[in-house]
Design a protein around this motif. Sequence first.
Motif, PDB file in Angstrom:
ATOM      1  N   LEU A   1     -85.170 -43.457 -36.826  1.00  0.00           N
ATOM      2  CA  LEU A   1     -84.848 -43.324 -35.408  1.00  0.00           C
ATOM      3  C   LEU A   1     -86.023 -43.819 -34.578  1.00  0.00           C
ATOM      4  N   GLY A   2     -85.791 -44.829 -33.757  1.00  0.00           N
ATOM      5  CA  GLY A   2     -86.874 -45.450 -33.005  1.00  0.00           C
ATOM      6  C   GLY A   2     -87.728 -46.266 -33.959  1.00  0.00           C
ATOM      7  N   ALA A   3     -87.140 -47.335 -34.496  1.00  0.00           N
ATOM      8  CA  ALA A   3     -87.762 -48.083 -35.589  1.00  0.00           C
ATOM      9  C   ALA A   3     -89.001 -48.885 -35.184  1.00  0.00           C
ATOM     10  N   GLY A   4     -89.242 -49.068 -33.897  1.00  0.00           N
ATOM     11  CA  GLY A   4     -90.437 -49.783 -33.451  1.00  0.00           C
ATOM     12  C   GLY A   4     -90.510 -51.183 -34.026  1.00  0.00           C
ATOM     13  N   SER A   5     -91.545 -51.448 -34.805  1.00  0.00           N
ATOM     14  CA  SER A   5     -91.726 -52.766 -35.415  1.00  0.00           C
ATOM     15  C   SER A   5     -91.052 -52.870 -36.782  1.00  0.00           C
ATOM     16  N   GLY A   6     -90.448 -51.780 -37.239  1.00  0.00           N
ATOM     17  CA  GLY A   6     -89.776 -51.772 -38.535  1.00  0.00           C
ATOM     18  C   GLY A   6     -90.704 -51.501 -39.703  1.00  0.00           C
ATOM     19  N   ARG A   7     -91.926 -51.131 -39.418  1.00  0.00           N
ATOM     20  CA  ARG A   7     -92.936 -50.932 -40.468  1.00  0.00           C
ATOM     21  C   ARG A   7     -92.472 -49.976 -41.564  1.00  0.00           C
ATOM     22  N   VAL A   8     -91.949 -48.825 -41.187  1.00  0.00           N
ATOM     23  CA  VAL A   8     -91.576 -47.803 -42.170  1.00  0.00           C
ATOM     24  C   VAL A   8     -90.346 -48.247 -42.956  1.00  0.00           C
ATOM     25  N   MET A   9     -89.275 -48.583 -42.264  1.00  0.00           N
ATOM     26  CA  MET A   9     -88.027 -48.903 -42.954  1.00  0.00           C
ATOM     27  C   MET A   9     -88.158 -50.117 -43.865  1.00  0.00           C
ATOM     28  N   LEU A  10     -88.913 -51.125 -43.436  1.00  0.00           N
ATOM     29  CA  LEU A  10     -89.055 -52.328 -44.263  1.00  0.00           C
ATOM     30  C   LEU A  10     -89.983 -52.090 -45.454  1.00  0.00           C
ATOM     31  N   ALA A  11     -91.029 -51.310 -45.258  1.00  0.00           N
ATOM     32  CA  ALA A  11     -91.925 -50.981 -46.386  1.00  0.00           C
ATOM     33  C   ALA A  11     -91.152 -50.201 -47.448  1.00  0.00           C
ATOM     34  N   LEU A  12     -90.317 -49.264 -47.011  1.00  0.00           N
ATOM     35  CA  LEU A  12     -89.528 -48.476 -47.963  1.00  0.00           C
ATOM     36  C   LEU A  12     -88.474 -49.336 -48.658  1.00  0.00           C
TER      37      LEU A  12
ATOM     38  N   PRO B   1     -93.284 -43.119 -26.773  1.00  0.00           N
ATOM     39  CA  PRO B   1     -93.879 -44.440 -26.577  1.00  0.00           C
ATOM     40  C   PRO B   1     -93.981 -45.145 -27.932  1.00  0.00           C
ATOM     41  N   PHE B   2     -94.184 -46.440 -27.896  1.00  0.00           N
ATOM     42  CA  PHE B   2     -94.315 -47.195 -29.141  1.00  0.00           C
ATOM     43  C   PHE B   2     -95.696 -46.948 -29.738  1.00  0.00           C
ATOM     44  N   ILE B   3     -95.724 -46.108 -30.770  1.00  0.00           N
ATOM     45  CA  ILE B   3     -96.937 -45.827 -31.535  1.00  0.00           C
ATOM     46  C   ILE B   3     -96.543 -45.961 -32.996  1.00  0.00           C
ATOM     47  N   PRO B   4     -96.967 -47.032 -33.653  1.00  0.00           N
ATOM     48  CA  PRO B   4     -96.541 -47.243 -35.042  1.00  0.00           C
ATOM     49  C   PRO B   4     -97.036 -46.139 -35.977  1.00  0.00           C
TER      50      PRO B   4
END
Length: 176
Positions: A56-67, A29-32
């Motif tokens: 994998l399963g980027a959701g809102s992009g929080r992790v990839m964009l912060a990095l 499920p979508f859990i940031p």
Amino acid sequence: MEIISQLILFLVLLFVLTPAVYASLTVAPFIPTKTDDIGRIAKLAKFKKGDRFLELGAGSGRVMLALAKQYPEITVSGIEIHPLLYLLIKAKILVQGLSLRADIGLGTLYRRDFSASDVIYCFLMPYPMKKLKQKFENECKKGTRIISRAFPVPGWQPAEVSSEDKEMAIYLYKIS
């Protein structure tokens, strides 16, 4: 006119809910990921210049964009099955001026090629981790770092585990 309005509402709900339900049942499920955990992920990743990070399963992009913002020497990409979340990430990439170093794909993570990735991050349920194990082994090159929040890769021994008081464990694996 009312029938057309109801049909439009039905189609919109179908467009929004179907991918969300499918993702919840098949991968997660979508859990940031918590913002505080992004630092733990980065610490485990030990980024080097030129690394390619895949979420994998980027959701809102929080992790990839912060990095991408924190580590200008790496490129980031993600895969997301939900069309609205995919569009949200696309917009964030453009607004934040990251289009040269960040990209998002729409689709299922099972069809994504992992071979070009140096670091892969996932926050998925146990069943997909079991299913992805074979894909990791078949597609990842030697030295690829796999980082999993909360759920270990079954049958693998982590190279390192980040576990802080009252927080979910984050597992680091290295393909050898």
